[in-house]
Write a protein that holds these residues in place. Structure first.
Motif, PDB file in Angstrom:
ATOM      1  N   VAL A 137      16.197 -17.498  19.849  1.00 21.48           N
ATOM      2  CA  VAL A 137      15.201 -17.873  18.838  1.00 21.48           C
ATOM      3  C   VAL A 137      15.917 -18.395  17.591  1.00 21.48           C
ATOM      4  CG1 VAL A 137      13.391 -17.008  17.289  1.00 21.48           C
ATOM      5  CG2 VAL A 137      13.382 -16.361  19.701  1.00 21.48           C
ATOM      6  N   GLU A 138      16.974 -17.726  17.202  1.00 19.47           N
ATOM      7  CA  GLU A 138      17.746 -18.174  16.052  1.00 19.47           C
ATOM      8  C   GLU A 138      18.376 -19.547  16.307  1.00 19.47           C
ATOM      9  OE1 GLU A 138      17.879 -13.647  16.028  1.00 19.47           O
ATOM     10  OE2 GLU A 138      17.962 -15.220  17.523  1.00 19.47           O
ATOM     11  N   GLY A 186      16.873 -21.916  17.923  1.00 20.66           N
ATOM     12  CA  GLY A 186      15.843 -22.937  17.933  1.00 20.66           C
ATOM     13  C   GLY A 186      14.755 -22.811  18.974  1.00 20.66           C
ATOM     14  N   LEU A 226      11.409 -21.643  20.488  1.00 10.28           N
ATOM     15  CA  LEU A 226      10.197 -21.287  19.751  1.00 10.28           C
ATOM     16  C   LEU A 226       9.900 -19.794  19.783  1.00 10.28           C
ATOM     17  CD1 LEU A 226       7.618 -22.054  18.209  1.00 10.28           C
ATOM     18  CD2 LEU A 226       6.527 -22.384  20.413  1.00 10.28           C
ATOM     19  N   TYR A 240       8.746 -12.778  18.841  1.00 10.81           N
ATOM     20  CA  TYR A 240       9.691 -13.293  17.848  1.00 10.81           C
ATOM     21  C   TYR A 240       9.509 -14.805  17.829  1.00 10.81           C
ATOM     22  CZ  TYR A 240      14.288 -13.221  15.410  1.00 10.81           C
ATOM     23  OH  TYR A 240      15.322 -13.318  14.519  1.00 10.81           O
ATOM     24  N   ASN A 278      10.283 -18.632  15.976  1.00  7.90           N
ATOM     25  CA  ASN A 278      11.083 -19.478  15.098  1.00  7.90           C
ATOM     26  C   ASN A 278      10.100 -20.386  14.355  1.00  7.90           C
ATOM     27  OD1 ASN A 278      12.558 -21.829  14.141  1.00  7.90           O
ATOM     28  ND2 ASN A 278      14.293 -21.053  15.328  1.00  7.90           N
ATOM     29  N   ASN A 285      10.518 -22.662  11.959  1.00  8.45           N
ATOM     30  CA  ASN A 285      10.928 -24.062  11.850  1.00  8.45           C
ATOM     31  C   ASN A 285      10.602 -24.833  13.137  1.00  8.45           C
ATOM     32  OD1 ASN A 285      12.233 -26.329  10.596  1.00  8.45           O
ATOM     33  ND2 ASN A 285      13.986 -25.924  11.925  1.00  8.45           N
ATOM     34  N   THR A 286      10.929 -24.254  14.281  1.00 10.18           N
ATOM     35  CA  THR A 286      10.627 -24.901  15.560  1.00 10.18           C
ATOM     36  C   THR A 286       9.123 -25.014  15.756  1.00 10.18           C
ATOM     37  OG1 THR A 286      12.685 -24.092  16.532  1.00 10.18           O
ATOM     38  CG2 THR A 286      10.957 -24.761  18.062  1.00 10.18           C
ATOM     39  N   TYR A 295      11.159 -15.739  12.347  1.00 14.02           N
ATOM     40  CA  TYR A 295      12.506 -16.156  11.974  1.00 14.02           C
ATOM     41  C   TYR A 295      12.377 -17.456  11.195  1.00 14.02           C
ATOM     42  CZ  TYR A 295      17.269 -17.856  12.219  1.00 14.02           C
ATOM     43  OH  TYR A 295      18.520 -18.324  11.886  1.00 14.02           O
ATOM     44  N   GLU A 296      12.853 -17.449   9.957  1.00 11.05           N
ATOM     45  CA  GLU A 296      12.722 -18.636   9.117  1.00 11.05           C
ATOM     46  C   GLU A 296      14.061 -19.214   8.784  1.00 11.05           C
ATOM     47  OE1 GLU A 296       9.580 -18.450   6.171  1.00 11.05           O
ATOM     48  OE2 GLU A 296       9.131 -16.467   6.925  1.00 11.05           O
TER      49      GLU A 296
END
Length: 188
Positions: free
Chosen positions: A146-147, A149, A151, A163, A165, A167-168, A187-188
């Motif tokens: 996830v970190e 990228g 989703l 969890y 992401n 941004n994605t 996660y941002e």
């Protein structure tokens, strides 16, 4: 040497031999495999709920859920079977195992992608870029994805929760129900 001392030495030798065999056996890989299997099993359930939380799912053209792998087709087939065994039957949804390079080259949109095998950095980047362009939900049960990228995944803390992401999610233009996002770790 008396027979009693000989038996004692033989017993100690056998104990040392057995201990060395046990210590040399890669038990850490068995524990890691069991942990990965458990994460994948729980991940399949969270993946199903993430797909159900997609507000745009009814209007999407993709109706195939892909279980992607790099080299381990058997593992992907196992995940597809587990998913099918625990999901409500839907006539318009199909499940398929597929190597990453074939998924990327397809022209049709996927209904969702589950990462069945831990991918290397380049493979993961390729999948993430594909998913963003195609507006496809991707889910990986593997730590760190996830970190990187992907989703969706799972956060293992005091409890297990989805969890996401952020941004994605934004770049993919995937529209997820707000309730799902409220219960997920972001996660941002």
């Amino acid at each position: 040497m008396s027979p009693g001392k000989h038996k004692t030495r033989l017993a100690r030798f056998l104990q040392c031999l057995l201990l060395s065999l046990v210590l040399s056996f890669p038990s850490h890989s068995l524990v890691a495999d069991a942990f990965s299997d458990r994460r994948a099993y729980v991940g399949l359930k969270l993946f199903r709920t993430l797909l159900a939380a997609d507000l745009d799912a009814p209007g999407k053209s993709g109706n195939t859920i892909y279980f992607v792998y790099a080299t381990d087709q058997a593992l992907a087939e196992q995940h597809a079977k587990q998913y099918a065994d625990n999901a409500p039957k839907a006539e318009d949804i199909s499940l398929e195992t597929i190597p990453l390079e074939r998924l990327i080259s397809q022209k049709t949109q996927a209904g969702g992608v589950f990462v069945s095998q831990k991918l290397n950095g380049l493979e993961l980047d390729t999948l993430v870029n594909y998913a963003k362009r195609q507006h496809v939900i991707t889910f990986s049960p593997y730590e760190g994805d996830v970190e990187a990228g992907v989703l969706g995944g799972l956060a293992v803390e005091a409890t297990i929760k989805p969890y996401i992401n952020v941004n994605t999610l934004s770049l993919s233009a995937v529209n997820i129900k707000s309730f799902y996002l409220k219960v997920a770790k972001l996660y941002e």
